[in-house]
Design a protein around this motif. Sequence first.
Motif, PDB file in Angstrom:
ATOM      1  N   VAL A  21       2.102   1.711  -3.547  1.00 43.09           N
ATOM      2  CA  VAL A  21       1.069   2.209  -4.455  1.00 43.09           C
ATOM      3  C   VAL A  21       0.814   3.691  -4.199  1.00 43.09           C
ATOM      4  CG1 VAL A  21      -1.346   2.031  -5.160  1.00 43.09           C
ATOM      5  CG2 VAL A  21      -0.040  -0.044  -4.652  1.00 43.09           C
ATOM      6  N   GLN A  22       0.645   4.032  -2.942  1.00 44.10           N
ATOM      7  CA  GLN A  22       0.295   5.416  -2.631  1.00 44.10           C
ATOM      8  C   GLN A  22       1.430   6.378  -2.938  1.00 44.10           C
ATOM      9  OE1 GLN A  22      -1.861   5.895   1.187  1.00 44.10           O
ATOM     10  NE2 GLN A  22      -2.358   3.718   1.041  1.00 44.10           N
TER      11      GLN A  22
ATOM     12  N   GLY B  90       0.816  -1.205   0.000  1.00 44.38           N
ATOM     13  CA  GLY B  90       0.000   0.000   0.000  1.00 44.38           C
ATOM     14  C   GLY B  90       0.855   1.262   0.000  1.00 44.38           C
TER      15      GLY B  90
ATOM     16  N   ALA C  81       3.551   6.000  -5.235  1.00 43.07           N
ATOM     17  CA  ALA C  81       3.672   6.085  -6.695  1.00 43.07           C
ATOM     18  C   ALA C  81       2.531   6.893  -7.307  1.00 43.07           C
ATOM     19  CB  ALA C  81       3.702   4.684  -7.303  1.00 43.07           C
ATOM     20  N   VAL C  82       1.343   6.756  -6.735  1.00 46.21           N
ATOM     21  CA  VAL C  82       0.147   7.336  -7.370  1.00 46.21           C
ATOM     22  C   VAL C  82      -0.160   8.747  -6.881  1.00 46.21           C
ATOM     23  CG1 VAL C  82      -2.356   7.121  -7.579  1.00 46.21           C
ATOM     24  CG2 VAL C  82      -0.899   5.097  -7.850  1.00 46.21           C
TER      25      VAL C  82
END
Lengths: 197, 197
Positions: free
Chosen positions: B174-175, B171, B177-178
């Motif tokens: 992902v966070q 997580g 990166a996004v």
Amino acid sequence: MPKVTAEYREARRDEITAAAIRTFANKGFAGASMADIIAESGLSAGAIYGHFAGKHEIMMAVAREVIGSRVDDLREFAEGRPAPSPSEVLSHMLPGLSNDLAQPPLLLQVWGQAMVEEGMRRLLWEVFADLRHVYASYFEAWAREHEGMDETTARAWAQRLLPLAIGLGQGFIVQSAVFEDFDAEAYLASLREFLPH
Amino acid sequence: MPKVTAEYREARRDEITAAAIRTFANKGFAGASMADIIAESGLSAGAIYGHFAGKHEIMMAVAREVIGSRVDDLREFAEGRPAPSPSEVLSHMLPGLSNDLAQPPLLLQVWGQAMVEEGMRRLLWEVFADLRHVYASYFEAWAREHEGMDETTARAWAQRLLPLAIGLGQGFIVQSAVFEDFDAEAYLASLREFLPH
DNA sequence: GTCTATAATAAGATAGAC
DNA sequence: GTCTATCTTATTATAGAC
């Protein structure tokens, strides 16, 4: 004046999108050619290009379907009912990923594509912003009802938990996409043990 | 008999791999052409193909670098020292992702590619298996030393925590990166608040 | 080992008939 | 709107000289 009904056009678009989802799931966004999508749809090049400007537009339509579908469902969850706990929210949200359009392998591909394509990254931002709002309001309500926090405290507490809850969902998605023997039930059971419940 | 030293060959391979990492980070695995990688490396097509059989082999070399680098580091963490708590393990592991080769955006691309390519999926399995072992041994040691669990209980407890800890790391990736405004410090602070520590 | 030039192919998109 | 046939471009990989 449209030559065919709007319903017809929309149905065709959905049909093409569905074929594209199956194709991308097998071969990936980059690995799938327009010819693959055309074959999977059972239509022709002309038919496809009559409804989508090109491959990029199809990818965006697919991404929209894939990442948006679960958030809408979650919003309706627990309407009227007493506020669900954080682990209950996740226990409702996550198992649906396997049944739904939002298959974890496709989600991972959308995330990867978003690293490279501005438009897809923007789409992700919107959907994650929605998801955060929904989570936050559930968490806040639960903290007030079940933990007796006042509004300010509950809001701050929810904001601190939020990134972890989102992260645990993202982790669930990664693991169910990557690990062949992923045990979704065990993951959810651990959530109930270690998260506020 | 090799015409040049093995060190030379390896250095060239590393050089090409590094150029490929920069190129893939900008344009993505699919979006980057061999011509792009060749230009970024400052070499020629002939030189590249003298060291790699093709684009696929370069992608695998890049993936190996990108996903493996943090696990080796984590293994050395806390050697000799008292067992770190789960939140300390993650607090050591995660911030390194930003500095290291293992940039979150590239990791997301590797995950996406693994959905489509068998070889990359196998590579992921190996690395995650290593990571799980390292995490599990830290958690187990901590549960025994700090919570006074016996060996069997500590092992079972570590196994229940394991998927969540891995998931929280995924997580985080992902966070970061996004989300452009991702707050890594806040994520780690929440980890310390909600995880055993 | 490395370079330049090029061959071979695959892919996205369009044209024109129906 | 949809079909078939095709144009155009981009891309991977190789050949042959140095």
